[in-house]
Write an enzyme that holds these catalytic residues in place. Structure first.
Site: not given
Length: 461
Positions: A160, A234, A268, A365
């Site tokens: 997906k 993650e 990331c 972030e």
């Protein structure tokens, strides 16, 4: 969110896709289950032959798939070609190493004897269909680093992908099919995020892996926990980049620019918080800001472009909010910080100094080319600032002092510590984080064994 290819360089919608209906989804789940029954009995050499063929095809397709990625999510086309090449190398690495990584293990003879047995072995067996919920920022690599070990272990994959990279998602299914993998070994599910919960609840799906946002990770983990299914997550990262007085400051500043703006800053594992010892703070800042300000921002299909647009209009708006909040709270903008005029979702490389704990960008972030600078009085202060984050994905440390290296490795709360260089992923090294950056590991032997049934086989005397 519609499933569509929208060019972030100009906002033009190039193609839209209908989500799979319930009947087609059911057909694909049935196919995955049926394929697994036979694929699980194939040998590592047989799977390696197929995976090596996929790597060869990917190398041949590199110019075309690189352009597809760039058009869908905006990364500079040179970086897109490098991503495709990295994926092919990772496929070959797993084709070469999987048999060794999954080899039977024999417990110590004394333990076997003490158990009352004559012999014993630990065997790694595949689990079944694994659902992969993947992000748009590295639309090929994120998938391949799951698919290569999963397929080599004898599992089958259900992808997906993010809704803004459907062309890349469909290419991946086609790639494995062209390589000769049995139909159903790897399938792309063109569905919205709302369908993930139902798919994960299906008994035919045995495990899941997700790379993405913290809210998405919480949702998948909650459902998987309820269904008692294995997951690897993650999630976000706000990696520290620490520079100490003994470092090569010129080199540290040069690498810092790349570490922050790789993939247009949408990574990331990009360094985001630059923590610099006060003795070298001014020298580092001067070089770093100059390097950020000199970057060429422009059309990602042009070879000389170093920073392209952000992948979505919402992503740019979110980044602007973080910068504006910091500015209102007293942060100094050393370069960038203003949205450019014109089409596309561009945002300039930006450096903020004077960031404090009260600012949102200290805790959240920043997914784009925005760096925050911190001044540290000593090593203890640097570690304190580095760990003052809800995330713990990776970290970067610049020092020539081995005692300092030992301290950072011992004390930094992260899944990786990269010394005198920027964080990068390689199939030979485990990859993952701690705290809100997730759990479990991808890549290396740790990654291939995450989705295995670790089986003890014991024989009586």
């Amino acid at each position: 969110m519609p499933i569509a290819t929208v060019n972030p360089a100009n906002g033009e919608t190039l193609e839209t896709y209908e989500a799979m209906d319930a009947e087609e989804l059911e057909r694909r789940l049935q196919l995955a289950e049926a394929t697994f029954r036979t694929y699980r009995t194939t040998t590592c050499p047989e799977r390696a032959r197929l995976l090596n063929r996929a790597a060869d095809l990917l190398d041949e397709d590199r110019p075309e798939i690189a352009r597809t990625m760039t058009v869908e999510m905006g990364k500079p086309v040179g970086q897109a070609r490098a991503e495709a090449a990295k994926c092919a190398r990772a496929m070959r690495w797993y084709a070469d190493h999987a048999q060794e990584l999954l080899a039977d293990e024999e417990p110590a003879a004394d333990d076997v004897k003490d158990s009352g047995g004559s012999r014993a072995v630990v065997r790694y067996r595949p689990l079944g269909p694994v659902l992969a919920v993947m992000p748009w920022n590295f639309p090929l690599w994120q998938v391949v680093r799951f698919a290569a070990p999963a397929l080599m272990a004898g599992n089958v994959g259900l992808l997906k992908h993010a809704s803004n990279v459907p062309r890349t998602a469909l290419y991946l299914e086609e790639l494995f099919h062209r390589a000769g993998f049995p139909e159903g070994c790897f399938q792309t599910l063109l569905v919205g995020s709302g369908a993930v919960d139902e798919i994960l609840r299906d008994e035919r799906v045995k495990a899941a892996t997700l790379t993405g946002s913290e809210p998405a990770g919480r949702a998948v983990a909650a459902t998987a926990g309820e269904m008692i299914k294995k997951t690897v997550l993650e999630l976000g990262g706000s990696d520290p980049y620490v520079v100490m007085p003994s470092a090569d400051v010129d080199r540290a500043a040069e690498v810092a620019v790349t570490a922050r703006v790789q993939n247009n800053g949408q990574s990331c594992i990009a360094a985001k918080r630059f923590i610099v010892h006060t003795d070298v703070y001014d020298a580092f800042t001067e070089r770093f800001v100059a390097g950020m300000a000199a970057l060429k921002v422009g059309d990602p299909l042009e070879e000389e472009t170093e920073v392209g647009p952000l992948a979505s209009e919402q992503g740019r708006a979110d980044l602007e909010e973080l910068v504006d909040d910091a500015r209102r709270s007293g942060a100094e903008v050393l370069c960038g910080g203003e949205r450019p005029d014109g089409p596309g979702w561009y945002y300039p490389p930006t450096v903020l100094a004077g960031v404090t704990r009260e600012m949102r960008i200290h805790r959240e972030e920043a997914f784009g080319p925005v760096a925050t600078l911190y001044r540290a009085a000593d090593l203890d202060a640097a570690v304190l600032i580095a760990n003052d984050s809800p995330f713990g994905l990776s970290s970067n440390v610049w020092t020539r002092d081995e005692a300092e290296v030992d301290r950072f490795v011992r004390d930094l709360e992260a899944g990786g510590v990269f010394v005198n260089g920027m964080t990068a992923s390689h199939p030979g090294f485990p990859f993952g984080g701690v705290k809100r950056s997730g759990y479990g590991r991808e890549l290396s032997g740790h990654g291939i064994r995450e989705f295995c049934n670790i089986t003890t086989v014991w024989h009586g005397a």
